[in-house]
Design a protein around this motif. Sequence first.
Motif, mmCIF file in Angstrom:
data_model
loop_
_atom_site.group_PDB
_atom_site.id
_atom_site.type_symbol
_atom_site.label_atom_id
_atom_site.label_comp_id
_atom_site.label_asym_id
_atom_site.label_seq_id
_atom_site.Cartn_x
_atom_site.Cartn_y
_atom_site.Cartn_z
ATOM 1 N N LYS A 41 47.383 41.795 32.084
ATOM 2 C CA LYS A 41 46.080 41.211 32.414
ATOM 3 C C LYS A 41 45.085 41.490 31.291
ATOM 4 C CE LYS A 41 46.613 42.284 37.377
ATOM 5 N NZ LYS A 41 47.650 43.334 37.292
ATOM 6 N N THR A 42 44.140 40.540 31.105
ATOM 7 C CA THR A 42 43.044 40.811 30.190
ATOM 8 C C THR A 42 42.166 41.911 30.782
ATOM 9 O OG1 THR A 42 41.644 39.120 31.218
ATOM 10 C CG2 THR A 42 43.028 38.436 29.350
ATOM 11 N N PHE A 43 41.309 42.475 29.962
ATOM 12 C CA PHE A 43 40.466 43.586 30.395
ATOM 13 C C PHE A 43 39.637 43.218 31.622
ATOM 14 C CE2 PHE A 43 36.262 45.608 30.328
ATOM 15 C CZ PHE A 43 36.611 46.943 30.442
ATOM 16 N N PHE A 44 39.006 42.043 31.606
ATOM 17 C CA PHE A 44 38.111 41.670 32.703
ATOM 18 C C PHE A 44 38.871 41.357 33.984
ATOM 19 C CE2 PHE A 44 35.429 40.771 28.973
ATOM 20 C CZ PHE A 44 34.328 41.557 29.310
ATOM 21 N N LEU A 45 40.051 40.742 33.875
ATOM 22 C CA LEU A 45 40.847 40.500 35.081
ATOM 23 C C LEU A 45 41.335 41.821 35.652
ATOM 24 C CD1 LEU A 45 42.173 38.626 37.102
ATOM 25 C CD2 LEU A 45 44.114 38.388 35.540
ATOM 26 N N ASN A 46 41.727 42.735 34.794
ATOM 27 C CA ASN A 46 42.172 44.048 35.247
ATOM 28 C C ASN A 46 41.041 44.784 35.951
ATOM 29 O OD1 ASN A 46 44.544 45.690 35.290
ATOM 30 N ND2 ASN A 46 43.540 47.096 33.887
ATOM 31 N N LEU A 47 39.839 44.670 35.404
ATOM 32 C CA LEU A 47 38.667 45.298 36.010
ATOM 33 C C LEU A 47 38.373 44.673 37.371
ATOM 34 C CD1 LEU A 47 36.504 47.451 35.236
ATOM 35 C CD2 LEU A 47 35.065 45.544 34.489
ATOM 36 N N PHE A 48 38.472 43.353 37.439
ATOM 37 C CA PHE A 48 38.211 42.623 38.688
ATOM 38 C C PHE A 48 39.196 43.020 39.779
ATOM 39 C CE2 PHE A 48 39.128 38.794 41.298
ATOM 40 C CZ PHE A 48 37.908 38.702 41.954
ATOM 41 N N THR A 49 40.471 43.096 39.435
ATOM 42 C CA THR A 49 41.485 43.434 40.435
ATOM 43 C C THR A 49 41.422 44.903 40.845
ATOM 44 O OG1 THR A 49 43.108 43.788 38.671
ATOM 45 C CG2 THR A 49 43.084 41.628 39.721
ATOM 46 N N THR A 50 40.847 45.740 39.977
ATOM 47 C CA THR A 50 40.684 47.155 40.324
ATOM 48 C C THR A 50 39.680 47.325 41.458
ATOM 49 O OG1 THR A 50 41.217 47.863 38.076
ATOM 50 C CG2 THR A 50 40.042 49.433 39.467
ATOM 51 N N PHE A 51 38.586 46.597 41.371
ATOM 52 C CA PHE A 51 37.527 46.730 42.383
ATOM 53 C C PHE A 51 37.703 45.759 43.545
ATOM 54 C CE2 PHE A 51 35.506 48.421 38.536
ATOM 55 C CZ PHE A 51 35.057 49.635 39.031
ATOM 56 N N GLN A 52 38.423 44.654 43.313
ATOM 57 C CA GLN A 52 38.624 43.651 44.356
ATOM 58 C C GLN A 52 40.087 43.233 44.347
ATOM 59 O OE1 GLN A 52 36.350 42.395 46.623
ATOM 60 N NE2 GLN A 52 38.101 41.417 47.557
ATOM 61 N N PRO A 53 40.950 43.978 45.054
ATOM 62 C CA PRO A 53 42.376 43.627 45.061
ATOM 63 C C PRO A 53 42.585 42.188 45.507
ATOM 64 C CG PRO A 53 42.014 45.752 46.117
ATOM 65 C CD PRO A 53 40.654 45.147 45.890
ATOM 66 N N LEU A 54 43.402 41.464 44.750
ATOM 67 C CA LEU A 54 43.607 40.046 45.050
ATOM 68 C C LEU A 54 44.529 39.848 46.247
ATOM 69 C CD1 LEU A 54 43.963 38.679 41.411
ATOM 70 C CD2 LEU A 54 41.990 38.515 42.918
ATOM 71 N N GLU A 55 45.557 40.662 46.349
ATOM 72 C CA GLU A 55 46.497 40.527 47.464
ATOM 73 C C GLU A 55 45.954 41.226 48.703
ATOM 74 O OE1 GLU A 55 48.913 38.676 47.819
ATOM 75 O OE2 GLU A 55 49.798 38.237 45.864
ATOM 76 N N THR A 56 46.127 40.628 49.863
ATOM 77 C CA THR A 56 45.729 41.225 51.132
ATOM 78 C C THR A 56 46.923 41.246 52.067
ATOM 79 O OG1 THR A 56 45.091 39.122 52.146
ATOM 80 C CG2 THR A 56 43.421 40.245 50.813
ATOM 81 N N LYS A 57 46.778 41.959 53.170
ATOM 82 C CA LYS A 57 47.874 42.049 54.137
ATOM 83 C C LYS A 57 47.910 40.856 55.093
ATOM 84 C CE LYS A 57 48.151 47.098 54.010
ATOM 85 N NZ LYS A 57 48.080 48.369 54.786
ATOM 86 N N ASP A 58 46.984 39.936 54.926
ATOM 87 C CA ASP A 58 46.945 38.731 55.748
ATOM 88 C C ASP A 58 48.105 37.812 55.345
ATOM 89 O OD1 ASP A 58 46.328 36.567 57.301
ATOM 90 O OD2 ASP A 58 44.703 35.854 56.006
ATOM 91 N N HIS A 59 48.994 37.511 56.295
ATOM 92 C CA HIS A 59 50.175 36.688 56.018
ATOM 93 C C HIS A 59 50.009 35.255 56.506
ATOM 94 C CE1 HIS A 59 52.216 40.257 54.676
ATOM 95 N NE2 HIS A 59 52.027 40.849 55.840
ATOM 96 N N THR A 60 48.762 34.836 56.741
ATOM 97 C CA THR A 60 48.526 33.463 57.169
ATOM 98 C C THR A 60 48.997 32.483 56.102
ATOM 99 O OG1 THR A 60 46.593 34.182 58.428
ATOM 100 C CG2 THR A 60 46.775 31.828 57.970
ATOM 101 N N PHE A 61 48.712 32.842 54.847
ATOM 102 C CA PHE A 61 49.134 32.000 53.729
ATOM 103 C C PHE A 61 50.206 32.728 52.930
ATOM 104 C CE2 PHE A 61 44.769 30.652 54.626
ATOM 105 C CZ PHE A 61 44.969 29.289 54.804
ATOM 106 N N GLY A 62 51.194 31.969 52.483
ATOM 107 C CA GLY A 62 52.337 32.565 51.800
ATOM 108 C C GLY A 62 52.096 32.939 50.363
ATOM 109 N N ASN A 63 51.012 32.429 49.776
ATOM 110 C CA ASN A 63 50.771 32.786 48.380
ATOM 111 C C ASN A 63 49.289 33.000 48.113
ATOM 112 O OD1 ASN A 63 49.487 30.271 47.541
ATOM 113 N ND2 ASN A 63 51.524 29.334 47.623
ATOM 114 N N LEU A 64 49.007 33.602 46.969
ATOM 115 C CA LEU A 64 47.646 33.976 46.616
ATOM 116 C C LEU A 64 46.767 32.755 46.382
ATOM 117 C CD1 LEU A 64 45.553 36.130 45.892
ATOM 118 C CD2 LEU A 64 46.515 36.184 43.577
#
Length: 299
Positions: A41-64
Amino acid sequence: MKKIFNLFLIISIFCNTTLTITSVTKKPIIISDYDDVWNKKTFFLNLFTTFQPLETKDHTFGNLTLKILDYGRRYPILASYIPWLIEYIGKARYINQPIHDLYKYLKKENYFIIMATNKDHLLYDLSIEKLGNEIPNIVDKVFVAEPQSDEAAIAQLQAFADKPTTPENYKNMLNRALNIQETNKIIDVPYKKPAQEYYNYVIKNVGEDNDMIFIDDNQENVAAFNALQKDTNHLRLGIVYDERNLYQFVEDIKNAGLVSEAKDKKLLDEIRYPGITGAIKLTFASWFGQKNIQAQTAE
């Protein structure tokens, strides 16, 4: 005499073919993770995912991708920005050059290279649009994660997209996400790592009678792959790629017989000492190492 010659020719061709097949299949198939192994990941995407995880435990949708699109449905004021966010998440990547060089080297050594990722198909396509054909030219097959989504939730996304007030770029992104199709090379897996079903799906498509080495940055994913060893006589070896312990990774791929210190030292040093900081460390390590050798020789 002619019949004898023809028979000899057939036997010769058969033997040569058998030897060729044996020489290829005796090498284990390399199965690699994608994110944080083959690309970073680029620096800013890595920073974004650190504070706001992209994946959640919600299985309503099969992909991100669909999960992010659902934010636009629930908060229409954000809908026009959602496609940009998806593009950014997909494309804010760069090739991890030492690992890329490792796989390029293994490809030249006639290993089959397979990619097995939890990234969904659309995000994979977006990343390749950014990174170019270097990775696709190396891999033989790509397995992306596409678990089934809730049909009612998909209908809600479609209903929102059909509204005249919904931004056109949102409609286009949803249409692309819902209609993307697997190809001969990119295969959709209806599970995610570390589920055993994910690995079984990959192995059946690759060929169960092959030895396999799996490289992933996630310890849980590697442990799940290693657990498959108990059910087969064929090799199922998982190796952790941990950027905090690259020395161990190098030892693991050496112990697996993929590389050797004598033959591949330059490549292994590139992996052990990545980037500019690594090059400086390598310079000091080489210099002090040479000094130690000279001191031992003098004694």
